[in-house]
Design a protein around this motif. Structure first.
Motif, PDB file in Angstrom:
ATOM      1  N   GLN A  65     -12.933   2.569  -8.257  1.00 30.24           N
ATOM      2  CA  GLN A  65     -11.534   2.788  -7.878  1.00 30.24           C
ATOM      3  C   GLN A  65     -11.380   2.769  -6.365  1.00 30.24           C
ATOM      4  O   GLN A  65     -10.365   2.322  -5.840  1.00 30.24           O
ATOM      5  CB  GLN A  65     -11.034   4.113  -8.453  1.00 30.24           C
ATOM      6  CG  GLN A  65     -10.781   4.028  -9.946  1.00 30.24           C
ATOM      7  CD  GLN A  65     -10.605   5.375 -10.596  1.00 30.24           C
ATOM      8  OE1 GLN A  65     -10.311   6.361  -9.939  1.00 30.24           O
ATOM      9  NE2 GLN A  65     -10.798   5.424 -11.903  1.00 30.24           N
ATOM     10  N   GLY A  66     -12.391   3.254  -5.664  1.00 30.40           N
ATOM     11  CA  GLY A  66     -12.364   3.202  -4.205  1.00 30.40           C
ATOM     12  C   GLY A  66     -12.507   1.778  -3.713  1.00 30.40           C
ATOM     13  O   GLY A  66     -11.775   1.331  -2.838  1.00 30.40           O
TER      14      GLY A  66
ATOM     15  N   VAL B 120      -3.506   3.530  -0.959  1.00 27.45           N
ATOM     16  CA  VAL B 120      -3.214   3.852  -2.347  1.00 27.45           C
ATOM     17  C   VAL B 120      -3.289   5.350  -2.629  1.00 27.45           C
ATOM     18  O   VAL B 120      -2.417   5.917  -3.266  1.00 27.45           O
ATOM     19  CB  VAL B 120      -4.182   3.099  -3.282  1.00 27.45           C
ATOM     20  CG1 VAL B 120      -3.882   3.414  -4.730  1.00 27.45           C
ATOM     21  CG2 VAL B 120      -4.097   1.607  -3.031  1.00 27.45           C
ATOM     22  N   TYR B 121      -4.351   5.979  -2.147  1.00 26.66           N
ATOM     23  CA  TYR B 121      -4.572   7.386  -2.517  1.00 26.66           C
ATOM     24  C   TYR B 121      -3.924   8.312  -1.491  1.00 26.66           C
ATOM     25  O   TYR B 121      -3.630   7.923  -0.376  1.00 26.66           O
ATOM     26  CB  TYR B 121      -6.068   7.648  -2.653  1.00 26.66           C
ATOM     27  CG  TYR B 121      -6.704   6.749  -3.675  1.00 26.66           C
ATOM     28  CD1 TYR B 121      -6.386   6.881  -5.016  1.00 26.66           C
ATOM     29  CD2 TYR B 121      -7.557   5.721  -3.299  1.00 26.66           C
ATOM     30  CE1 TYR B 121      -6.935   6.034  -5.964  1.00 26.66           C
ATOM     31  CE2 TYR B 121      -8.111   4.868  -4.237  1.00 26.66           C
ATOM     32  CZ  TYR B 121      -7.796   5.030  -5.571  1.00 26.66           C
ATOM     33  OH  TYR B 121      -8.324   4.189  -6.503  1.00 26.66           O
TER      34      TYR B 121
ATOM     35  N   ARG C 125      -9.502  -0.235  -4.527  1.00 29.18           N
ATOM     36  CA  ARG C 125      -8.284   0.448  -4.083  1.00 29.18           C
ATOM     37  C   ARG C 125      -7.235   0.378  -5.185  1.00 29.18           C
ATOM     38  O   ARG C 125      -6.080   0.053  -4.974  1.00 29.18           O
ATOM     39  CB  ARG C 125      -7.766  -0.182  -2.782  1.00 29.18           C
ATOM     40  CG  ARG C 125      -8.820  -0.109  -1.686  1.00 29.18           C
ATOM     41  CD  ARG C 125      -8.257  -0.281  -0.311  1.00 29.18           C
ATOM     42  NE  ARG C 125      -7.815  -1.623  -0.087  1.00 29.18           N
ATOM     43  CZ  ARG C 125      -6.696  -1.952   0.511  1.00 29.18           C
ATOM     44  NH1 ARG C 125      -5.888  -1.010   0.935  1.00 29.18           N
ATOM     45  NH2 ARG C 125      -6.384  -3.195   0.674  1.00 29.18           N
ATOM     46  N   ASN C 126      -7.718   0.649  -6.383  1.00 24.71           N
ATOM     47  CA  ASN C 126      -6.880   0.540  -7.563  1.00 24.71           C
ATOM     48  C   ASN C 126      -7.201   1.715  -8.476  1.00 24.71           C
ATOM     49  O   ASN C 126      -8.318   1.836  -8.965  1.00 24.71           O
ATOM     50  CB  ASN C 126      -7.196  -0.787  -8.256  1.00 24.71           C
ATOM     51  CG  ASN C 126      -6.351  -0.998  -9.488  1.00 24.71           C
ATOM     52  OD1 ASN C 126      -5.760  -0.066 -10.027  1.00 24.71           O
ATOM     53  ND2 ASN C 126      -6.295  -2.230  -9.924  1.00 24.71           N
ATOM     54  N   PRO C 127      -6.233   2.609  -8.686  1.00 20.99           N
ATOM     55  CA  PRO C 127      -6.523   3.812  -9.467  1.00 20.99           C
ATOM     56  C   PRO C 127      -6.802   3.526 -10.937  1.00 20.99           C
ATOM     57  O   PRO C 127      -7.199   4.425 -11.673  1.00 20.99           O
ATOM     58  CB  PRO C 127      -5.258   4.661  -9.315  1.00 20.99           C
ATOM     59  CG  PRO C 127      -4.206   3.716  -8.884  1.00 20.99           C
ATOM     60  CD  PRO C 127      -4.873   2.601  -8.159  1.00 20.99           C
TER      61      PRO C 127
END
Lengths: 345, 257
Positions: free
Chosen positions: A88-89, B88-89, A92-94
């Motif tokens: 996910q890191g 994103v986060y 950059r996509n949850p």
């Protein structure tokens, strides 16, 4: 010698409440471990473990069946949690997940081939027990090589292509597994179905020791890169300008995830959603920086997986549910909730 | 101490993006690239920061060829602020600024870490935002946070004489007039401390006021360079931008409407 500055460096970007939270997760992990080894079709009290007055049946159940199984669940959970968090890191996509780039599917296809065709391909082979994991690792490795070849020339845009390649690989693997299902005999079909749903039932020291070594090495290789994963969140060009060798980081995440996931899938089948749900919970609890997220996801992944396995063992005693059913039953609604939440942003 | 770019060519698919560009950025100087859209300004900045390898030409940082400087060493020498991507986060503002803090493996740097973040946040007037989530900020506030990160990346103890450079691609985009002026004054101040600054600016008057030197780009070529007085000249500007302009002297001012 190298460990001290490394730990110091990791802690510098982890705030005190996060360190406290990691401590809480560690305690939860230990509690889950103790509960998992004492509960089941045979109950042991924790006290009994340190007491020598046990029957040999108890000892055998505990040391040869229960403990390896619980340890395997912990390692598989940690693998899935950690690789989910790092993927996910990286993307950059949850919504990224070990299953997403096709590594789980590749491993599953490799293993399915052995389940269905193994007996006719390798009759009476000495290392029979290792063929299944080896095939899964080969499948995962094949997917990584494919990803490597397909994304090599795409530069900074590579990550999107990698996801698309993952979709193609998933489709391809499900065709393969479909064909294998079609040609399998009744008993093979049963093995295949049970294995695709995921289970820790087959754990033995003989099988899990190599897996523990491989997974641990891969984790200790990955976790020190957490700071680089933070910087990557600024975008690949920015990370590069901050001194991160983005290409190297990319392959590090992919290779370590593939190894941990490949080994996990081979030993326990496809266990869905853990890699997706665990990092999100860890982020919700204490923050998004990877120096906290990666160890946190490994701990929580292990704890949750042991608990899910415990549930699978005690819910319908004396039978047991496939653990993948339990994680999916929890994970699927969570996944939907996540999608709605992301749409709101 | 300076950055020298000599005869930079860069083409993709036969299209010339940069055509024989040479320029120099000295420590302590503010230089600005101006020119219309598509003139190759940002491409040049990318080449200079090492993101893109030019087709031909040489870049040296303090007489060392850029090719021989590792990615990590580069990050100690220059910081870059460009049009940034979405994050994103939910990182906090403080975390974003701290990302500019590079580990040089020198203890004294780590000890000064907290002070440096506080000071830089103050300079960029983002102190009040430190605990907020970066994604909840307005566009202008996000720019200021990124600028703070760019400054942290070049932070040194006051006695340090390291040559340092800062490349800023339209740093004032989205900023209100007050913060625009504050940022430019800060840039000027940093140059006085010894940092070599390269700016890409669209506002010609802003460039005139704060730059020691201007570089005027058109279609990948360097058309004219020199002091603002020399470069901001009616005929050349009107030709480059395709728009009739008037230039007033004392104080130097460009009018285009």
């Amino acid at each position: 010698m190298r460990v001290k500055p490394l730990v110091k460096n990791l802690l510098r970007f982890t705030n005190s409440s996060q360190i406290y939270l990691l401590g809480v997760l560690l305690i939860a992990f230990l509690l889950a471990f103790l509960a998992s080894i004492s509960l089941g079709s045979f109950n042991f009290s924790v006290f009994e473990l340190f007491n020598s007055s046990k029957t040999s049946l108890h000892t055998t159940v505990l040391y040869e069946i229960r403990i390896p199984r619980v340890i395997l669940a912990a390692f598989v959970g940690a693998s899935l949690g950690l690789s989910g968090a790092s993927l996910q890191g990286l993307f950059r996509n949850p919504l990224a997940d070990p299953g997403l780039i096709g590594v789980s599917a590749g491993a599953a296809l490799g293993a399915s081939i052995i389940i269905v065709l193994g007996s006719s391909l390798f009759p009476g082979f000495i290392f029979g027990a290792f063929i299944l994991p080896m095939a899964a690792i080969c499948g995962a490795a094949l997917v990584i090589s494919l990803l490597y070849v397909f994304t090599r020339g795409f530069g900074y845009q590579g990550i999107t292509y990698m996801l698309l390649v993952g979709i193609a690989v998933n489709a391809f693997a499900s065709v393969g597994i479909g064909i294998l299902t079609y040609i399998s005999t009744d008993s093979e079909l049963r093995g295949l179905t049970f294995w695709t749903m995921g289970s820790f039932g087959g754990a033995s020291w003989y099988l899990i020791l190599p897996a523990i070594v491989v997974i641990s090495l891969s984790m200790f290789w990955m976790i020190p890169s957490s700071r680089k994963l933070d910087l990557l969140q600024l975008g690949e060009p920015e990370a590069y300008r901050l001194g991160v060798d983005v290409k190297k980081l990319k392959y590090k995440v992919i290779i370590s995830s593939a190894i941990t996931v490949g080994v996990s899938v081979s030993l326990s089948g496809m266990i869905g959603f853990v890699g997706l749900v665990v990092p999100h919970l860890v982020r919700l609890l204490g923050g998004v920086n990877h120096s906290y997220l990666l160890p946190g996801s490994a701990l929580l992944g292990a704890g949750l997986m042991m608990s899910a396995d415990l549930l699978s063992r005690i819910l319908v005693q004396p039978a047991e549910l496939p653990v993948g059913l339990i994680t999916s039953a929890i994970g699927a609604p969570f996944f939907l909730w996540l999608i709605f939440r992301i749409r709101k942003i | 101490m300076s950055i020298q770019a000599s005869s930079i060519y860069w083409e993709i698919n036969g299209k010339k993006i940069l055509n024989n560009v040479s320029l120099e950025i000295k420590n302590g100087e503010v230089v600005s690239i101006i020119g219309p859209n598509g003139a190759g300004k940002s491409s040049f900045l990318n080449v200079l920061s090492g993101d893109i390898k030019p087709t031909s030409g040489n870049i040296t940082f303090d007489d060392v060829n850029l090719k021989e400087i590792t990615i990590q060493e580069r990050s100690f020498m220059r910081s870059v602020m460009s049009q940034s991507q979405q994050i994103v986060y939910d990182f906090s503002v403080k975390e974003i600024i701290e990302m500019g803090w590079l580990d040089r493996g020198i203890a004294s740097y780590s000890e000064d870490f907290k002070d440096a973040v506080v000071n830089v946040a103050q300079e960029c007037s983002v102190s009040d935002l430190l605990d907020q989530k970066f994604n909840t900020l307005s566009g202008g506030e996000q720019r200021r946070v990124h600028f703070a990160r760019t400054l942290i990346q070049l932070w040194r103890p006051s006695d340090s004489k390291d040559p340092r450079y800062m490349f800023l691609d339209e740093p004032t985009a989205n900023l209100d007039i007050l913060h625009e002026q504050n940022l430019m004054k800060l840039v000027k101040e940093k140059a006085r401390e010894g940092i070599g600054v390269l700016l890409i600016l669209h506002d010609l008057n802003l460039a005139a006021k704060y730059s020691d030197k201007l570089f005027l780009f058109k279609e990948g070529s360097l058309i004219k360079s020199g002091s603002p007085e020399e470069v901001l000249e009616r005929d050349i500007l009107s030709y480059v931008y395709g728009l009739t302009m008037r230039v007033e002297r004392d104080p130097l001012r460009v009018n285009y409407y």
